[in-house]
Design an enzyme around this catalytic site. Sequence first.
Site, PDB file in Angstrom:
ATOM      1  N   LEU A 146      -1.939  91.616  28.870  1.00 49.38           N
ATOM      2  CA  LEU A 146      -2.973  90.827  28.222  1.00 49.38           C
ATOM      3  C   LEU A 146      -2.639  90.761  26.738  1.00 49.38           C
ATOM      4  CD1 LEU A 146      -6.256  92.315  29.788  1.00 49.38           C
ATOM      5  CD2 LEU A 146      -5.117  90.187  30.432  1.00 49.38           C
ATOM      6  N   ASP A 147      -2.952  89.630  26.105  1.00 49.50           N
ATOM      7  CA  ASP A 147      -2.755  89.529  24.664  1.00 49.50           C
ATOM      8  C   ASP A 147      -3.532  90.647  23.964  1.00 49.50           C
ATOM      9  OD1 ASP A 147      -1.290  87.224  25.068  1.00 49.50           O
ATOM     10  OD2 ASP A 147      -2.980  85.886  24.667  1.00 49.50           O
ATOM     11  N   LYS A 148      -3.092  91.004  22.775  1.00 52.56           N
ATOM     12  CA  LYS A 148      -3.742  92.064  22.009  1.00 52.56           C
ATOM     13  C   LYS A 148      -5.244  91.824  21.871  1.00 52.56           C
ATOM     14  CE  LYS A 148      -3.758  94.146  17.384  1.00 52.56           C
ATOM     15  NZ  LYS A 148      -3.114  94.158  16.040  1.00 52.56           N
ATOM     16  N   THR A 150      -7.177  89.895  23.730  1.00 56.06           N
ATOM     17  CA  THR A 150      -7.866  89.644  24.997  1.00 56.06           C
ATOM     18  C   THR A 150      -8.232  90.991  25.607  1.00 56.06           C
ATOM     19  OG1 THR A 150      -6.592  87.621  25.380  1.00 56.06           O
ATOM     20  CG2 THR A 150      -7.696  88.585  27.275  1.00 56.06           C
ATOM     21  N   ARG A 250      -5.716  80.005  26.578  1.00 58.39           N
ATOM     22  CA  ARG A 250      -5.960  79.573  25.201  1.00 58.39           C
ATOM     23  C   ARG A 250      -5.388  78.173  24.963  1.00 58.39           C
ATOM     24  NH1 ARG A 250      -3.899  84.864  21.926  1.00 58.39           N
ATOM     25  NH2 ARG A 250      -4.732  83.698  20.133  1.00 58.39           N
TER      26      ARG A 250
END
Length: 322
Positions: A146-148, A150, A250
């Site tokens: 997961l993105d930082k 998110t 996104r």
Amino acid sequence: MAKINFTVPSDYSKTCRLDSYIAGLPGGMNRSKLKTGVKSITINGKAQKISYKVKPGDNILIEWEDSVPEDIIAQPIPLEIIYEDKNVCVINKPQGMVTHPASGNWENTLVNGLLYHWGRENIKGIKEGSISQQLVKRRPGIVHRLDKDTSGIIITAKNRDSEEYLQKQFQNHKFLVKEYICICCGIPPKKHDTITTQIIRDPRDRKIFKAVTASNEGKIAVSEYQCISTYGNYSLMRVRIKTGRTHQIRVHMKFINCPILGDPLYGKKDKQFPDATLMLHSRMLKIFIPDNKEKQMFKTSTPERFLKVEQKLKRMFPKCVL
């Protein structure tokens, strides 16, 4: 790749080489690192060398590749464990935590916390291959990320067999279900729809991506969304992804003119919520895990940051459903 961007004060009066100037800044980079690790130096939009003589008002951008540390260390980081057995560990990752060590984030990642939680030793340095190849070997149990910024569910593997078992499902998303919630700026064109595009790197900024259609470039990306409710010009959305591309949700929300609130890359600062952070959360994962014949479902509660924004939206606008 790490970077530093700054402007030389207009009243600077000394004659100094760039490497000496940088080394003299608080927390500056030493000359050795400038010579060996720097990938690019841009001053006022033009490429320069470290021997450049600094002038007042110069805008300086330096990008460099961090050296890989000797060990990836185990750290006592609190983790919210949703489920754990001998094969897998399911975590509710907080916003702001990086999934695995990489340039600029060698500590305090999910991997550092898992090493400690599992009682494992530090991961010793691996020097064979490129930096990217070395890093792949330093991500024990990571089968997706997961993105930082998110938050939400992420499943990890505790042994090699489980890692391969889970990886096969993430390679073909029809074997699993990944559901997210997000709060967007804008109203979607339909209450529910499937977004199918190619995703490519933005030619104007290689750090971000863009959705394109009628093109053979990039990789195909498929997202299904449902608008749960709207408040003024804001939408609460539920999204299920059928592919796992970087920044997919996104990029797709921006593609339908509904960028996610608080998104610093694909959205704009919102006047009503100027302090909002990325309003994207991995809410549910349905997947087969080793030693279980039935697909397992893991869920999380709605994050506090979502609840606060929703409370404000309800005070400001009437709730509507498309």
